[in-house]
Write a protein that holds these residues in place. Structure first.
Motif, PDB file in Angstrom:
ATOM      1  N   GLU A  19      77.930   3.728 -57.422  1.00  0.00           N
ATOM      2  CA  GLU A  19      78.051   4.922 -58.259  1.00  0.00           C
ATOM      3  C   GLU A  19      77.577   4.671 -59.692  1.00  0.00           C
ATOM      4  N   ARG A  20      77.444   3.413 -60.035  1.00  0.00           N
ATOM      5  CA  ARG A  20      76.983   3.061 -61.373  1.00  0.00           C
ATOM      6  C   ARG A  20      75.674   3.773 -61.715  1.00  0.00           C
ATOM      7  N   PHE A  21      74.794   3.878 -60.725  1.00  0.00           N
ATOM      8  CA  PHE A  21      73.486   4.511 -60.966  1.00  0.00           C
ATOM      9  C   PHE A  21      73.319   5.760 -60.094  1.00  0.00           C
ATOM     10  N   ARG A  22      74.402   6.284 -59.630  1.00  0.00           N
ATOM     11  CA  ARG A  22      74.402   7.427 -58.696  1.00  0.00           C
ATOM     12  C   ARG A  22      73.422   7.204 -57.541  1.00  0.00           C
ATOM     13  N   SER A  23      73.404   5.950 -57.077  1.00  0.00           N
ATOM     14  CA  SER A  23      72.452   5.595 -56.022  1.00  0.00           C
ATOM     15  C   SER A  23      73.194   5.453 -54.685  1.00  0.00           C
ATOM     16  N   ASP A  52      75.528  16.632 -55.457  1.00  0.00           N
ATOM     17  CA  ASP A  52      75.124  15.536 -54.553  1.00  0.00           C
ATOM     18  C   ASP A  52      75.892  15.635 -53.241  1.00  0.00           C
ATOM     19  N   ALA A  53      77.209  15.815 -53.367  1.00  0.00           N
ATOM     20  CA  ALA A  53      78.058  15.861 -52.173  1.00  0.00           C
ATOM     21  C   ALA A  53      77.691  17.060 -51.304  1.00  0.00           C
ATOM     22  N   ARG A  54      77.581  18.230 -51.922  1.00  0.00           N
ATOM     23  CA  ARG A  54      77.234  19.451 -51.171  1.00  0.00           C
ATOM     24  C   ARG A  54      75.926  19.264 -50.411  1.00  0.00           C
ATOM     25  N   ARG A  55      74.949  18.737 -51.130  1.00  0.00           N
ATOM     26  CA  ARG A  55      73.605  18.606 -50.555  1.00  0.00           C
ATOM     27  C   ARG A  55      73.611  17.662 -49.349  1.00  0.00           C
ATOM     28  N   TYR A  77      76.896   7.704 -46.631  1.00  0.00           N
ATOM     29  CA  TYR A  77      78.241   7.675 -47.212  1.00  0.00           C
ATOM     30  C   TYR A  77      78.833   9.089 -47.222  1.00  0.00           C
ATOM     31  N   TYR A  78      77.999  10.060 -47.495  1.00  0.00           N
ATOM     32  CA  TYR A  78      78.457  11.440 -47.567  1.00  0.00           C
ATOM     33  C   TYR A  78      78.554  12.121 -46.202  1.00  0.00           C
ATOM     34  N   ARG A  79      77.565  11.876 -45.377  1.00  0.00           N
ATOM     35  CA  ARG A  79      77.312  12.698 -44.193  1.00  0.00           C
ATOM     36  C   ARG A  79      78.524  12.990 -43.314  1.00  0.00           C
ATOM     37  N   ASN A  80      79.318  11.972 -43.042  1.00  0.00           N
ATOM     38  CA  ASN A  80      80.437  12.165 -42.114  1.00  0.00           C
ATOM     39  C   ASN A  80      81.772  12.413 -42.803  1.00  0.00           C
TER      40      ASN A  80
END
Ligand code: GDP
Ligand code: MG
Length: 218
Positions: free
Chosen positions: A70-74, A107-110, A79-82
């Motif tokens: 998360e330091r670089f929003r990378s 980011d999360a929504r997308r 990680y999000y998908r499921n």
């Protein structure tokens, strides 16, 4: 007659700027105590905890924490998908961390699309607020943002433990309500929500070892 070990499993993620207190929040929720954490290594950490809702339904929470990404929003897409629930974490004493919340939410929504996750906006490090002197994000402002986006809001401290349990509970309860209304359905190939695990009552491993099952057959 079967007895549930848990009825459902929900997968939740925590996102927000580095050092806002995500790992500490998770540690407190799963260990019941505040722990000084060493520097994160890059990757993803995984925690789990069982909670019981008011109606007795047992939910196993799978909790995913970023470790350094998360330091670089990378953060990697997988990680999000499921995930079915997202805790959007900021530090009540760090203005920038709150200002980055819309970006984290986007980011999360997308990445979670086509699924619509349950969000909670979580303000951390409430213990640092003494007479409001160190506070950089007012409760009213955060609440207004949450209302505008139709998400929950709560302020917590992983040091005192205040509202830590509550932060995870509001998300869990909302996911469960959406299952009950039919908005969320169990889907093969998606791990946001999974059905539970049932144990036959009286099931005893020792008994099986002592008395092997009958082998006679048709
Ligand atoms: P993360 O990068 O978002 O995972 O943040 P960490 O959980 O690693 O916390 C960053 C720093 O803030 C650490 O030094 C923690 O000890 C401290 N910290 C985390 N939560 C709290 C809190 O509720 N109160 C106080 N006073 N410090 C906290
Ligand atoms: Mg961390």
């Amino acid at each position: 007659m079967v007895e549930p070990i848990f009825n459902y499993q929900f997968r939740l993620i925590l996102i927000g700027d580095s050092t806002v207190g995500k790992s500490s929040l998770l540690k407190y929720f799963t260990d019941g105590k505040f722990a000084e954490l060493s520097d994160p290594t890059v990757g993803v950490d995984f925690f789990a905890r069982l909670i019981e809702l008011k109606d007795g339904t047992k939910i196993k929470l799978q909790l995913w924490d970023t470790a350094g990404q998360e330091r670089f929003r990378s953060i990697t897409k997988s990680y999000y998908r499921n995930s079915v629930g997202v805790l959007l974490v900021y530090d009540v004493c760090n203005r920038a961390s709150f200002e980055h919340i819309p970006q984290w939410m986007m980011d999360a929504r997308r990445h979670i699309e086509p699924h619509r996750p349950v969000f909670a906006l979580v303000g951390c490090k409430l213990d640092l607020v003494t007479n409001g002197s160190r506070r950089e994000v007012s409760k009213e402002e955060a609440r207004a943002f949450a209302d505008q986006h139709g998400v929950h809001h709560i302020e917590t401290s992983a040091k005192t433990g205040i509202n830590v349990e509550e932060a995870f509970r509001i998300v869990t309860q909302e996911v469960y309500s959406r299952i009950q209304t039919g908005e969320y359905k169990l889907e093969d190939g998606w791990d946001g929500i999974k059905t539970g695990f049932y144990k036959p009552s009286g099931f005893d491993f020792n008994l099986i070892e002592a008395e092997p099952a009958e082998t006679s057959c048709c």
